[in-house]
Every structure is written in structure tokens, then in C-alpha cells.
Design a protein around this motif. Structure first.
Motif, PDB file in Angstrom:
ATOM      1  N   UNK A  29       0.817  -1.208   0.000  1.00  0.00           N
ATOM      2  CA  UNK A  29       0.000   0.000   0.000  1.00  0.00           C
ATOM      3  C   UNK A  29       0.857   1.268   0.000  1.00  0.00           C
ATOM      4  N   UNK A  30       2.151   1.107   0.225  1.00  0.00           N
ATOM      5  CA  UNK A  30       3.006   2.298   0.190  1.00  0.00           C
ATOM      6  C   UNK A  30       3.380   2.699  -1.240  1.00  0.00           C
ATOM      7  N   UNK A  31       3.078   1.830  -2.195  1.00  0.00           N
ATOM      8  CA  UNK A  31       3.361   2.143  -3.600  1.00  0.00           C
ATOM      9  C   UNK A  31       2.225   3.010  -4.134  1.00  0.00           C
ATOM     10  N   UNK A  32       2.541   4.211  -4.506  1.00  0.00           N
ATOM     11  CA  UNK A  32       1.513   5.196  -4.867  1.00  0.00           C
ATOM     12  C   UNK A  32       0.638   4.718  -6.015  1.00  0.00           C
ATOM     13  N   UNK A  33       1.232   3.995  -6.975  1.00  0.00           N
ATOM     14  CA  UNK A  33       0.454   3.599  -8.145  1.00  0.00           C
ATOM     15  C   UNK A  33      -0.624   2.576  -7.830  1.00  0.00           C
ATOM     16  N   UNK A  34      -0.524   1.901  -6.675  1.00  0.00           N
ATOM     17  CA  UNK A  34      -1.503   0.889  -6.310  1.00  0.00           C
ATOM     18  C   UNK A  34      -2.566   1.421  -5.362  1.00  0.00           C
ATOM     19  N   UNK A  35      -2.348   2.573  -4.773  1.00  0.00           N
ATOM     20  CA  UNK A  35      -3.281   3.102  -3.782  1.00  0.00           C
ATOM     21  C   UNK A  35      -4.468   3.763  -4.462  1.00  0.00           C
ATOM     22  N   UNK A  36      -5.671   3.651  -3.880  1.00  0.00           N
ATOM     23  CA  UNK A  36      -6.810   4.396  -4.423  1.00  0.00           C
ATOM     24  C   UNK A  36      -6.476   5.890  -4.485  1.00  0.00           C
ATOM     25  N   UNK A  37      -6.649   6.429  -5.648  1.00  0.00           N
ATOM     26  CA  UNK A  37      -6.190   7.809  -5.852  1.00  0.00           C
ATOM     27  C   UNK A  37      -7.337   8.800  -5.965  1.00  0.00           C
ATOM     28  N   UNK A  47      -8.750   3.284  -7.933  1.00  0.00           N
ATOM     29  CA  UNK A  47      -7.329   3.024  -7.744  1.00  0.00           C
ATOM     30  C   UNK A  47      -6.602   3.286  -9.049  1.00  0.00           C
ATOM     31  N   UNK A  48      -5.668   4.223  -8.972  1.00  0.00           N
ATOM     32  CA  UNK A  48      -4.902   4.565 -10.171  1.00  0.00           C
ATOM     33  C   UNK A  48      -4.068   3.383 -10.630  1.00  0.00           C
ATOM     34  N   UNK A  49      -3.430   2.690  -9.665  1.00  0.00           N
ATOM     35  CA  UNK A  49      -2.499   1.631 -10.040  1.00  0.00           C
ATOM     36  C   UNK A  49      -3.180   0.381 -10.544  1.00  0.00           C
ATOM     37  N   UNK A  50      -4.305  -0.041  -9.918  1.00  0.00           N
ATOM     38  CA  UNK A  50      -4.922  -1.310 -10.292  1.00  0.00           C
ATOM     39  C   UNK A  50      -6.058  -1.163 -11.285  1.00  0.00           C
ATOM     40  N   UNK A  51      -6.502   0.066 -11.496  1.00  0.00           N
ATOM     41  CA  UNK A  51      -7.616   0.272 -12.422  1.00  0.00           C
ATOM     42  C   UNK A  51      -8.943  -0.198 -11.865  1.00  0.00           C
TER      43      UNK A  51
END
Length: 1022
Positions: free
Chosen positions: A703-711, A725-729
Motif C-alpha cells: 500500500x506504500x506504492x503510490x500507483x496501487x493506492x486508491x487515488x 485506484x490509479x495503479x490497479x484500475x
């Protein structure tokens, strides 16, 4: 605790106000260590014979005079006619019998009879005078002598069956009784007149005759009484100690000296009490004068005296207790075993009073080791007996845990407890459970469901229920891909009205005029962004701000734009046409800033810190809120004027794993923020934040990876919201104000969601791109809140039923008043017709109430209830008649069950009683347990067995036996002819084998002499 005990002692003193001091006083009789006999002579005069002399007292034991005897002389018994004249009998050196006479109170003695013809162990044991002239004495080795002159001379008699006589008791000169260790016989002053009583167990120790027909004999184990001269006897067992001597004050008041002190009975030997001060001392001789003065002496030299008949005796305290175990409780049942009508009782457990009944019980719910005491009082004195006990509880207490409110697809870990003794566990129904036979299964049920948790240990069973209330699944959305020609990503979308909207790409501004279906480039920025950051904020159809690397302003709907001083934009927020804010970051990305403008052209930094400021929200009052992150730590800021900023208060349990990218406010006070897999919530306009819920994203994500966190997060109203979530779509939705978030899945071919926007006409617009960033898309879906009304079902818990219960209505009601339908998990246990349930078999079923809705109401959440159906209980009524004799005929048991079902009977010992059906056949003497059982049927449960003790005793019998008076020494062998009333064979005994020998029932004469023949049936009861 000390004060507590004082209170208890006080309560006992108040309870027993008549308790008096001890009335047997111990004293020392010179240095005497051996005492043989004591007699009362007159008023306060007593004499005692001891191992080293004769002792006399004339004041009831206060002072004593000692007269020495020849060192080889022992006086086994003494008999005084008055304070001066008396007779003593005993032995010399153990092999000579002697009688002596004194006329001066024992100062000097004259030998009047001596038998020293050489036979060892020759001595006189007892002397009895009918009057001052006539008396008899008996002893070892055929000694029976008689005097008719007050003991001056003695005549030998040899008529007795026993060689070693212990004592005698005379009715008159020509009638009396003698006893040895085993035989009590009649005596007519010259010869033996027949056996009166045989001591089958124990030995005779004393005999008292109160009139010509009334006898009382004491053996070491019992008191035997006869009112017809010894022909018939009543026996009273003495269970407390070995009897050594007996003193009869009258027919009701009897004293006995024992190995454990002096006991007294005031009801003819039926019940006994003990003189506490003598307890533990062996008493061998006992005498009390008519006015209550007396002595109790031990052959070991111990001596007691009394002046009031011994004073107050204390009850002999005895009791039994047993533990009866139940589920989660045990009873200690205690019973006083020595009871009288005038007794009072006080039971104490660990010194705490619990009962005043002769029999009672106390319940325990915890394992206990303690003591139980019985204080028994007769109104004059009391005594206490204390025993230790231990209680073990079968602890089976099912607790299924609290009811749970869960999202539709949320796994729930059930956490039951069962009590220390429980060994078996089960959950019903097993639907949706990972393992229905453990304490902590995981539930994945899809609808609201009630589970019954059962814990058991052998026959101890406990149940509890838990309901998992499931939210209905969140409705999905049908997204359609809009037309846009762009590479890179879309980072900002805004619809100005239902038709006109703008979107910010990596280097271009896009515009739609048909509600978002088609998008076209309207402005090309000089520099493209290197990451998915930037924003667009239009104040009207034509005037707006946008940018990523640089900030632009357009006043003609994006046809042209002016580059402004601000840049590196995360978020743009305007309060009015002139006052606005930018969340900006430094070229290196190390610092984040908040820029403010009051003219829409020039910008001033009002806040800066290490990290990123990702979102700003301002309210009409001028108050603003901002959020972001720094080194994976959250940043929450607020300002009352947009100029001065300070940190908000927030929980920091997991802040090291959070990146706050976005927030959304429903109103001035309530807002939500997204960070990592978590949703944060504020209720005070951003001054404080708390973790609210967790999103159901894929496991194993960092969850510390910005691309996986809900954005992205946005709320339409206080119930409906979306997060992306930007990272997971992935897109998530809530319909209960953030209580549950459910994943809606992927949107088209999007691998990432960069922006999320909801228009005023409830359209959801998301900007996405594929993994390679070579293409970007805008998807749009309709969000229309349901126009139907929600409804609920009220369905009360169902109380357990038995198979005797009649069909009943289930009674579930829908808030819509629409009819409710029911489903049942097992039609073999119960069936449903309409809303009526009919019971069929024992078991546990799940009954689910449903209401499917109509044009006006949404379907209600199903509600399930468990119903436990058991067999009907039944009781057994069973008693037994009084004790039986071995020769009694067969008899029937007459027990019954409350169900009317037949009983089955069992015996604990087939060799004593056998049972066929309801009929018992007696086989031999003994004690057995008869148990009645009823095992139940399809309707009734097994009854608790009932057991009773039944004692079978031997039947009484008589012996008929006679002999011709004389035989000649030359007569041939002859048969002894006798019979028993039982028909059992007799065994014959002779008093002198040298005169007559016996083989079977044949007697052979050997020489002249006198013998006594005794027939005994070995089956004869006492």
C-alpha cells in the motif's frame, strides 16, 4: 476477613444459647495406672479397685483414701454392703482365684476363698449378691462359687457350659444369668438352664437385670434387650466405638463406656450422644448414684467424676454428602445421619452459614475446593464436624459471539467460546462456513443468516445463536467508452453543465459539447507532463484554469490560453472568480506548496512543507482543507482563512503505510479521504480524521506504492460514493455512507484510473489509460438512485419446541406490509404451509423469511432464524416397599412414566435379585440397587433413571431340641434330634469333648459327667 469470622461465631452463639460447660471433670487417682472396677455404696461413697490398691471416697470423688493390697493380689470386682463391709474377688499372680472380705472399708482383708490347684489363668471376674447373705461369683476355668453367709464361706458349683465366665446378674437367689465372651445363659442357682443369646459378632461385656423378665446385655458392638427372660431379643447396633461397660439408670437412660469415652442414650439405646470431655478416652468401668454423682474410669488409669449425671452430652455429629453434577452447575447434597426431633442444625461452607435443615443442598457454578461443617445442638450442648469436599463443574456454555453487520462479500471470522469442559462443536446450518466443527470458522454466506452454535460434553449441551447481517450486493454500472483521440493519460475532468465539459490530458486540453460522448482537442500545451498529475477547474462555460507543468487560464472555452506564473499542479480550487488555490510541488518533487490568488493572475505561497500536497477543498465561509503525504506519512491540514494552515488531528495506527491522494466532502463537516487500502472520515470539517473502512483490493499489494493506492474518491450524497485506484484500475462503490465498499471490477480496457468525476446529472466519468500509456480513454456510466422504497423484515427469534407442541404461526412481518414467504432448510424436521410451521422430528432447522418487493418496494434483506426441536421430556415415578426377606415370594415393581411408556428395571446384582419384565425374584440376602429406566421413543426423550436401594435380609427361625435327662456311660451312641422352623440342618456342640463327642448329629458317650449340648443353625439370624 477476621471481622467476618467474628460475626459468624457470634451468630452461632445466638443460635445455641443453652450451651453449658462440661460436667465430667478429669482427676488423678493418686498415681494409679491400672483400674479394674468401681462401685457405688451409699450417697457419696464410692470404691475403686486398682492395680496397686483399693481407693475409697466419701465425698463423691473430691478426696480419696488408698489402701494397699498384697502386690500379687488383683481385685477384678468389688461389692460393698455399706461403707465398711465389702467383698473383693480376683486373682493372685494370675494362677489362683481368690475372694476376700473387709469390715473396715478395705484397710484390712480376710481371705475367704482361694483356688490354687495349679491351673494357670485361674481368677474370679465378677461377684454379685442378691442380699447381704446370698451371693455368687464366676471366673475363668470353670469357677462358679456360691455363698450363703455373706462371703465368709464359699461353695464350688460346676454346672456351667462355659469354662470362662465374665460376669453374672441375679434376679433372686434361684434365678439369674451368666455370660462369657460368646454365650449368655440362664442359671437357677445350681445349674445351667439354657442358652439365651449367642454373640455372633463381638463379645459380651456387661449384663443388667432390672426385674425377673427384663434384661439388657451389652456386647462390644450392640445393645440387646429382652422383656421375657431372654427368650426373645431386640438388638440395637452401636456404630460409634467398641463398648467396654454399661450402666443402666433406667429402661430409657443408658450409659456405655467405650474406647472413645462415655455415651448416653435417653431413648433406650435408639440414639446416642457423647460426653465431649471424655471423648478419646477408653472407659472400662462406669457407675452413677441416684442423685447424679458418678465415676467413669479407664483401665489405663484415666479418671473422670460428675455430680450431675454427666451434665450435658453433645450430639454425635455425623453426616454424608454427595455431588450431583449438572450442566454448568453442581449440587452438594448433605444429610445429617444422626437425627432427633429436638436437634437443631447449622450447616456452614467455608464458615458461611448455608442451611438449618437436616438435609439440604447448595449449588455451585465454579470448581470449588472447600470445607463443609455441621453444627448440631440438642438445646443444651452442641458439637461440630468438618469435612473437606471438592466440586467439579461440567462447564459447557456456548457463546456464539455478537451479531455481525457485514458487507455482501466480506468474509467474517466467527469467534465462539464454549466453556472449559466442552469437547465437541458444531454450527448449523453449515452453509457458507469453512469448517462447521470448530470454534472459529470463516463465514462467506451471501445473505443475512442466523447460525446456531452448539457446544457439548457427553450429555451436557449448550447452544447460542449469532446473526450475520449482510448488506445486499452493491449494484454495478454499465460503462460506455467515449470518443477521444489522445495518447498519455487523462488527469482531470469537469462538466460545466450537462453538455459542455473539459478534460486535461498529458499535453492537451479536451472539450465536449455533447455531454461527454465526443471529445476534441481545444488547446495544446507547450510542455507535456511526465506523470499523471494536473487538474482542470472551469468557473463558467468559457472561463477556466488548467495545467500540469504550467498553469493556464482561458476565457474562450480553451481556444486560447494564457500561461500564468504558477505551475506543477496537483489540484486547482476556486472560491470565486478571483480567489483561488493551487496545490503545487517543487521541480524536484521534494516540497509541496499551497499557492493563493486574489486576482486570478498572481499567486503567493501561503504554506509549504516537505512532501506533496495533493488536494485542496475550500468552503464558502473561506475555510479550507488540504491533504497529502510525506515519506509515506499522511498529511492532513486545515485553515480557517485559507492563509494560515495547521495540522489536523488524526489516528496514527497505520500512518506509515498511507498515501492520501484525494478527498470528497458531502457538506461543510462530513468528508472522506482515500489512502492506501483505507478510507478516512472526518465529521468536523477536516479538523480531525479517523480510519473508517478498508477497501477490498487484491491481497499482497504494497500500500506504500503510490500507483496501487486508491487515488480518487467522490461522494454524491451521504450514502453513495465511489473510489478509484490509479495503479490497479479498480473502481469501488458504497451505498451505505462508507460502511461497505465493494469492488465493481475493471472498466473496459483500462489498466489505470487517473481521474474520477461525477457530473451534476449523476453521470460518472472516469479517465483511464492502458498499461503502455499509448492510449487514453474516457468512460461514462449513469448513476441513478433507486426510486423504490427500502423495506425490512421483522422476524423474532424462535423459542425451542418439543414434538408435543402444536403447529404455530411464524409471525414474520415486512415493514411494507407485503406478504412474507418462508423457506426451511430441512423438510424432514418440520414443514411449512403458508406461515404455519408443523413439527416432525427432533433437530435444528433454519427458517428464512423473504419479501421480494414490487413496483414500489425494493426486495427486503432475507432474515433467517434457527429453531431447535427436541423430544418431549418425561419423568419416572418409582418407589420400593419396605425391606424384603429371602423367603418372600416374587413381587412386581409398580413404577410409571409421565409419558405412559413402559419402564424397564435393572438390578445391580443378579445373584441377589433377578428381574423378568416387572417381576423380581429374590435369590439370597444382600443389598442391591434397583433402577427404573425409560429410553423414550420418537416423541419422548429418555427419562432420567431412578434408583432405589433394596435390602434382602435372612428370615428369622426357631430351633426345637430336647434330650432325655440322663444317659449311662455304657449307653451306645445316640442321635441328637432337633429341627429348625426353616427346615435347615442343625449343627451340634458339646461343652466337654471328654464326656461326649459329636459327629454330625450322632453323640458318643466317653465317660461319666455333665455336659451341655447346643444346637445352632448357621443360617439363623440373630
Amino acid at each position: 476477613m477476621q471481622n467476618h469470622y467474628r460475626l459468624i461465631l457470634l451468630s452461632l452463639i445466638l443460635l445455641l444459647p443453652q450451651i453449658v460447660v462440661a460436667q465430667w471433670e478429669e482427676f488423678q487417682l493418686f498415681d494409679e495406672t491400672v483400674i479394674y472396677q468401681s462401685v457405688h455404696v451409699s450417697v457419696d461413697t464410692f470404691y475403686v479397685s486398682g492395680g496397686s490398691g483399693l481407693y475409697g471416697t466419701f465425698d463423691a470423688g473430691n478426696t480419696w483414701t488408698k489402701h494397699n493390697l498384697d502386690g500379687t493380689v488383683t481385685l477384678n470386682d468389688i461389692n460393698f454392703f455399706n461403707s465398711k463391709e465389702g467383698i473383693g474377688v480376683g486373682g493372685i499372680g494370675g494362677n489362683s482365684a481368690i475372694t476376700m472380705k473387709t469390715s473396715n472399708g478395705g484397710e484390712t482383708w480376710t481371705t475367704t476363698y482361694i483356688n490354687n490347684n495349679g491351673t494357670v489363668l485361674r481368677e474370679i471376674n465378677d461377684v454379685e449378691f442378691v442380699d447381704k447373705l446370698n451371693g455368687y461369683a464366676v471366673g475363668r476355668n470353670n469357677i462358679m462359687i456360691k455363698t450363703t453367709d455373706g462371703g465368709d464361706t464359699w461353695t464350688n458349683l460346676y454346672p456351667l457350659y462355659d469354662q470362662n465366665l465374665r460376669g453374672l446378674a441375679m434376679v433372686d437367689v434361684n434365678e439369674g444369668y451368666t455370660f462369657s465372651s460368646k454365650h449368655l445363659s440362664g442359671f437357677d442357682g445350681q445349674s445351667y438352664t439354657g442358652l439365651k443369646l449367642y454373640a455372633f459378632d463381638g463379645e459380651f461385656v456387661d449384663l443388667k437385670v432390672t426385674d425377673d423378665k427384663t434384661l439388657m446385655a451389652a456386647s462390644t458392638t450392640k445393645i440387646s434387650k429382652s422383656s421375657d427372660g431372654g427368650d426373645n431379643w431386640t438388638h440395637i447396633e452401636f456404630p460409634y466405638s467398641q463398648i467396654n461397660t454399661m450402666f443402666v439408670l433406667d429402661q430409657q437412660k443408658i450409659y456405655v463406656g467405650t474406647d472413645n469415652g462415655v455415651y448416653i442414650s435417653t431413648d433406650g439405646g435408639v440414639s446416642w450422644e457423647i460426653f465431649k470431655e471424655t471423648q478419646g478416652t477408653t472407659i472400662n468401668t462406669l457407675v452413677i448414684n441416684p442423685d447424679g454423682k458418678g465415676l467413669a474410669l479407664s483401665k489405663y488409669g484415666d479418671a473422670f467424676k460428675t455430680n450431675n449425671f454427666g451434665g450435658a452430652a453433645v450430639p454425635i455429629v455425623s453426616f454424608n454428602f454427595e455431588q450431583k453434577q449438572y450442566c454448568n452447575a453442581s449440587s452438594l447434597i448433605f444429610t445429617a445421619t444422626n437425627t432427633r426431633d429436638n436437634y437443631s442444625y447449622q450447616w456452614l461452607i467455608e464458615d458461611q452459614p448455608v442451611s438449618t435443615n437436616a438435609q439440604d443442598s447448595v449449588s455451585f457454578t465454579n470448581n470449588t475446593s472447600s470445607t463443609i461443617s455441621l453444627v448440631c445442638s440438642n438445646g443444651l450442648a452442641s458439637d461440630t464436624l468438618t469435612k473437606s469436599f471438592g466440586i467439579r463443574i461440567i462447564e459447557v456454555q456456548a457463546d456464539a459471539g455478537p451479531d455481525v453487520y457485514a458487507c455482501s462479500n466480506e468474509p467474517i471470522q466467527l469467534t465462539a467460546t464454549a466453556g472449559a469442559s466442552a469437547r465437541d462443536f458444531s454450527w448449523t446450518p453449515s452453509t457458507g462456513l469453512s469448517n462447521p466443527n470448530i470454534l472459529t470458522p470463516v463465514a462467506s454466506n451471501l445473505t443475512t443468516m442466523e447460525y446456531v452454535f452448539t457446544a457439548s460434553y457427553e450429555s451436557c449441551v449448550s447452544r447460542d445463536t449469532v446473526v450475520i447481517y449482510r448488506n445486499p450486493p452493491v449494484p454495478g454500472l454499465d460503462f460506455k467508452k467515449m470518443n477521444i483521440d489522445s495518447s498519455g493519460w487523462i488527469v482531470g475532468i469537469q462538466m460545466v453543465d450537462e453538455n459542455i465539459g473539459y478534460a486535461l490530458g498529458q499535453q492537451d486540453l479536451y472539450k465536449t459539447t455533447d455531454g461527454g460522448t465526443n471529445w476534441s482537442k481545444t488547446f495544446h500545451m507547450a510542455t507535456f507532463s511526465t506523470g499523471p498529475y494536473g487538474d482542470v477547474e472551469f468557473l463558467s462555460n468559457d472561463v477556466g484554469y488548467f495545467g500540469s507543468v504550467y498553469l493556464y487560464k482561458t476565457t474562450d472555452g480553451g481556444k486560447t490560453a494564457e500561461k500564468l506564473a504558477g505551475g506543477r499542479v496537483h489540484d486547482i480550487e476556486f472560491l470565486s472568480t478571483d480567489v483561488g488555490y493551487i496545490a503545487s510541488f517543487s521541480p524536484t518533487g521534494e516540497f509541496g506548496s499551497i499557492l493563493r490568488t486574489v486576482d486570478g493572475k498572481t499567486w503567493r505561497e501561503v504554506y509549504s512543507q516537505r512532501g506533496q500536497i495533493s488536494k485542496i477543498k475550500c468552503f464558502p465561509s473561506g475555510r479550507c482543507v488540504a491533504t497529502g503525504y510525506s515519506n509515506y506519512n499522511v498529511i492532513f491540514l486545515y485553515s480557517d482563512d485559507g492563509i494560515s494552515w495547521q495540522n489536523a488531528v488524526y489516528t496514527d495506527d497505520i500512518t506509515s503505510s498511507q498515501l492520501i491522494n484525494d478527498f470528497s466532502f458531502i457538506d461543510d463537516t462530513t468528508g472522506y479521504a482515500t489512502g492506501g487500502a483505507y478510507i478516512w472520515k472526518t465529521l468536523d470539517g477536516g479538523r480531525s480524521w479517523n480510519l473508517d473502512s478498508q477497501l477490498n483490493i487484491e491481497s499482497g499489494l504494497d500500500y506504500r506504492v503510490a500507483s496501487l493506492a486508491p487515488s480518487q474518491i467522490t461522494f454524491i450524497d451521504n450514502q453513495n460514493g465511489f473510489a478509484a485506484s490509479r495503479g490497479s484500475g479498480s473502481l469501488f462503490r458504497t451505498v451505505d455512507g462508507g460502511g461497505c465498499w465493494e469492488k465493481l471490477g475493471q472498466i473496459g480496457d483500462a489498466s489505470k484510473i487517473n481521474t474520477l468525476y461525477i457530473s451534476k446529472n449523476k453521470k460518472i466519468i472516469v479517465g483511464t489509460n492502458v498499461t503502455s500509456f499509448t492510449g487514453q480513454s474516457i468512460y461514462q456510466g449513469d448513476f441513478l438512485p433507486s426510486l423504490k422504497t427500502d423495506q425490512t423484515i421483522e422476524f423474532s427469534n424462535l423459542t425451542p419446541k418439543t414434538l408435543l407442541d402444536a403447529p404455530f404461526k411464524l409471525g414474520a412481518v415486512a415493514s411494507s406490509t407485503l406478504p412474507v414467504t418462508y423457506e426451511i432448510s430441512n423438510n424432514s424436521i418440520a414443514s411449512i404451509s403458508g406461515d404455519v410451521l408443523t413439527l416432525k422430528n427432533p433437530g435444528v432447522v433454519q427458517i428464512t423469511a423473504r419479501q421480494v418487493g414490487n413496483d414500489s418496494f425494493n426486495p427486503a434483506l432475507p432474515v433467517s432464524r434457527s429453531l431447535t426441536i427436541t423430544k418431549a421430556p418425561q419423568d419416572i415415578s418409582f418407589t420400593l416397599a419396605s425391606p424384603k426377606f429371602v423367603n418372600d415370594p416374587d413381587f412386581d415393581f409398580d413404577g410409571s412414566s409421565s409419558s405412559g411408556l413402559p419402564l424397564t428395571y435393572f438390578t445391580s446384582d443378579e445373584s441377589v435379585i433377578s428381574i423378568s419384565g416387572n417381576t423380581a425374584t429374590i435369590k439370597k440376602a444382600g443389598t442391591v440397587q434397583i433402577t427404573a429406566k425409560q429410553e423414550g421413543d420418537d416423541i419422548y426423550d429418555e427419562a432420567t433413571p431412578v434408583s432405589h436401594s433394596l435390602t434382602i435380609t435372612k428370615a428369622p427361625q426357631d430351633i426345637s431340641f430336647s434330650l432325655s435327662s440322663e444317659k449311662l456311660a455304657t449307653d451306645p451312641p445316640f442321635d441328637l434330634v432337633g429341627s429348625s422352623s426353616s427346615g435347615l440342618p442343625l449343627t451340634y456342640f458339646t461343652s466337654d469333648e471328654s464326656v461326649i463327642s459329636i459327629s454330625g448329629n450322632s453323640a458318643t458317650i466317653k465317660k461319666a459327667g455333665t455336659v451341655h449340648l447346643l444346637p445352632i443353625s448357621h443360617q439363623m439370624s440373630q
